[in-house]
Design a protein around this motif. Structure first.
Motif, PDB file in Angstrom:
ATOM      1  N   ALA A 174       0.838  -1.196   0.000  1.00  0.00           N
ATOM      2  CA  ALA A 174       0.000   0.000   0.000  1.00  0.00           C
ATOM      3  C   ALA A 174       0.875   1.250   0.000  1.00  0.00           C
ATOM      4  CB  ALA A 174      -0.915  -0.003   1.222  1.00  0.00           C
ATOM      5  N   PRO A 175       0.482   2.264  -0.761  1.00  0.00           N
ATOM      6  CA  PRO A 175       1.279   3.504  -0.781  1.00  0.00           C
ATOM      7  C   PRO A 175       1.237   4.211   0.567  1.00  0.00           C
ATOM      8  CG  PRO A 175      -0.801   3.813  -1.944  1.00  0.00           C
ATOM      9  CD  PRO A 175      -0.705   2.347  -1.627  1.00  0.00           C
ATOM     10  N   ILE A 176       2.407   4.486   1.120  1.00  0.00           N
ATOM     11  CA  ILE A 176       2.497   5.165   2.420  1.00  0.00           C
ATOM     12  C   ILE A 176       3.160   6.526   2.197  1.00  0.00           C
ATOM     13  CG2 ILE A 176       3.457   5.068   4.749  1.00  0.00           C
ATOM     14  CD1 ILE A 176       3.458   2.047   4.537  1.00  0.00           C
ATOM     15  N   PRO A 177       2.479   7.608   2.554  1.00  0.00           N
ATOM     16  CA  PRO A 177       3.060   8.942   2.336  1.00  0.00           C
ATOM     17  C   PRO A 177       4.156   9.252   3.348  1.00  0.00           C
ATOM     18  CG  PRO A 177       0.964   9.133   3.475  1.00  0.00           C
ATOM     19  CD  PRO A 177       1.154   7.673   3.170  1.00  0.00           C
ATOM     20  N   ARG A 178       5.300   8.607   3.196  1.00  0.00           N
ATOM     21  CA  ARG A 178       6.366   8.745   4.183  1.00  0.00           C
ATOM     22  C   ARG A 178       6.915  10.177   4.223  1.00  0.00           C
ATOM     23  NH1 ARG A 178       7.351   3.953   6.285  1.00  0.00           N
ATOM     24  NH2 ARG A 178       6.969   2.050   5.088  1.00  0.00           N
ATOM     25  N   GLN A 179       7.010  10.822   3.066  1.00  0.00           N
ATOM     26  CA  GLN A 179       7.527  12.189   3.073  1.00  0.00           C
ATOM     27  C   GLN A 179       6.583  13.120   3.818  1.00  0.00           C
ATOM     28  OE1 GLN A 179      10.577  13.281   1.995  1.00  0.00           O
ATOM     29  NE2 GLN A 179       9.926  15.126   3.091  1.00  0.00           N
TER      30      GLN A 179
END
Length: 225
Positions: free
Chosen positions: A67-72
């Motif tokens: 799943a895409p994780i908005p780490r930034q």
């Protein structure tokens, strides 16, 4: 059993429609193949001679993508939380303070602080910062205050510890927490907790609250007289 002319006509129409669909599908496949061939020719002219990799016969498994994780964005939010509370801030410059590690914001009457000291406000939430390093404690406190605002809490307890395990037995985190809280606009007052509530190792903090709905106004006022 004889077949009527109407039935024969219906069969003829069905066969004609099937043939038309088959021809359309064949034309579609031919067009797709021609498009692929044009792309192949264009690639060959652009890149030049290439040697295809040998076919290994291995199946290509479609593995589920993470799943895409908005780490930034998470790092940015954490940086905002850290930078919103300064270690260089001196609460004495803006707040009315006393020697019991308590204050009330300018414009807040002393009765508010007195009621807070006497435990007349019900503690609705708590965070324990004891044992955390400075940056981790600052970030945790910011997140806790944001959650308290979301929940509509008015009174919370912040446990910072007595600092007995610190070098020189000096309560470093205790002073930092006091300074950080003084910088938050939603903090109206705080005072050192009573003995059963943590004593010198905790603060009882009064937060700004939302204006209660009209139907709950009388009950809200009665609970906080």
């Amino acid at each position: 059993m004889k077949t009527s002319w109407d039935e024969l006509a219906a069969i003829g129409r069905e066969l004609t429609e099937r043939r038309r669909q088959a021809e359309a599908a064949a034309a579609q496949r031919a067009a797709e193949e021609a498009a692929r061939q044009r792309e192949h020719d264009l690639f060959a002219r652009t890149v030049g001679p290439v040697t295809p990799l040998p076919d290994t016969g291995l199946a290509e498994l479609k593995r589920p993508r993470p799943a895409p994780i908005p780490r930034q964005r998470q790092r940015d939010e954490q940086q905002v939380l850290r930078s919103s509370l300064s270690d260089e801030f001196d609460p004495v410059t803006l707040m009315e303070t006393d020697d019991r590690l308590s204050y009330h914001r300018v414009g807040v009457g002393p009765e508010v602080l007195k009621n807070l000291r006497q435990g007349k406000w019900t503690v609705q939430g708590q965070i324990d910062l004891h044992g955390l390093r400075r940056d981790a404690a600052r970030e945790a406190l910011s997140g806790f205050l944001a959650e308290a605002a979301k929940q509509g809490w008015r009174c919370v307890r912040v446990v910072h510890g007595k600092g007995l395990g610190s070098p020189g037995r000096e309560p470093v985190l205790k002073g930092k927490v006091a300074s950080w809280l003084a910088q938050r606009r939603e903090v109206m007052a705080y005072t050192q907790a009573r003995g059963p509530d943590g004593g010198a190792g905790a603060l009882i903090v009064l937060l700004e609250g939302r204006v209660p709905r009209q139907r709950h106004l009388r009950r809200w006022l009665g609970e906080n007289d």
